[in-house]
Design a protein around this motif. Structure first.
Motif, mmCIF file in Angstrom:
data_model
loop_
_atom_site.group_PDB
_atom_site.id
_atom_site.type_symbol
_atom_site.label_atom_id
_atom_site.label_comp_id
_atom_site.label_asym_id
_atom_site.label_seq_id
_atom_site.Cartn_x
_atom_site.Cartn_y
_atom_site.Cartn_z
ATOM 1 N N GLU A 45 -121.697 -77.909 70.174
ATOM 2 C CA GLU A 45 -120.922 -77.968 68.930
ATOM 3 C C GLU A 45 -121.489 -77.040 67.856
ATOM 4 O O GLU A 45 -120.900 -76.909 66.785
ATOM 5 C CB GLU A 45 -120.910 -79.401 68.393
ATOM 6 C CG GLU A 45 -120.252 -80.391 69.331
ATOM 7 C CD GLU A 45 -120.413 -81.827 68.864
ATOM 8 O OE1 GLU A 45 -121.105 -82.065 67.851
ATOM 9 O OE2 GLU A 45 -119.852 -82.718 69.537
ATOM 10 N N LYS A 46 -122.614 -76.397 68.150
ATOM 11 C CA LYS A 46 -123.323 -75.608 67.138
ATOM 12 C C LYS A 46 -123.405 -74.122 67.462
ATOM 13 O O LYS A 46 -124.033 -73.363 66.737
ATOM 14 C CB LYS A 46 -124.726 -76.179 66.959
ATOM 15 C CG LYS A 46 -124.689 -77.615 66.471
ATOM 16 C CD LYS A 46 -126.045 -78.249 66.444
ATOM 17 C CE LYS A 46 -125.897 -79.699 65.964
ATOM 18 N NZ LYS A 46 -127.147 -80.431 66.051
ATOM 19 N N HIS A 55 -124.400 -73.155 63.307
ATOM 20 C CA HIS A 55 -124.526 -74.396 62.546
ATOM 21 C C HIS A 55 -125.617 -74.215 61.487
ATOM 22 O O HIS A 55 -126.810 -74.181 61.804
ATOM 23 C CB HIS A 55 -124.855 -75.551 63.504
ATOM 24 C CG HIS A 55 -124.853 -76.882 62.873
ATOM 25 N ND1 HIS A 55 -126.013 -77.610 62.696
ATOM 26 C CD2 HIS A 55 -123.844 -77.636 62.374
ATOM 27 C CE1 HIS A 55 -125.710 -78.750 62.120
ATOM 28 N NE2 HIS A 55 -124.400 -78.789 61.921
#
Length: 78
Positions: A45-46, A55
């Motif tokens: 997700e980063k 991120h």
């Protein structure tokens, strides 16, 4: 310095603990900055599709951690 990332919540914690034990063992005695562990959770997700970290909070943590490590190494040269 030891850094790990995982797609889960705690995937590198045990590995880092064991690696730290190995590197601190007699015969190796590597210089390892205590308390400077980095566990990057949910890495998928980063990062973007090119695999670049995007991120900002994680980037800030890595910057701070690397600066701590660089300062420590400068003070502990053999």
């Amino acid at each position: 310095m030891i850094i790990g990332s995982t797609t889960g919540a705690l995937g590198t914690v045990r590995a880092q603990i064991h690696l730290r034990q190995i590197l601190n063992s007699p015969g190796i005695s590597a210089l390892i900055l205590p308390g400077n562990e980095v566990y990057i959770t949910f890495i998928h997700e980063k990062i973007n599709k090119a695999g670049e970290l995007i991120h900002e909070p994680t980037i800030q943590i890595l910057d701070r951690t690397m600066n701590n490590f660089i300062d420590w190494i400068g003070k502990n040269k053999l």
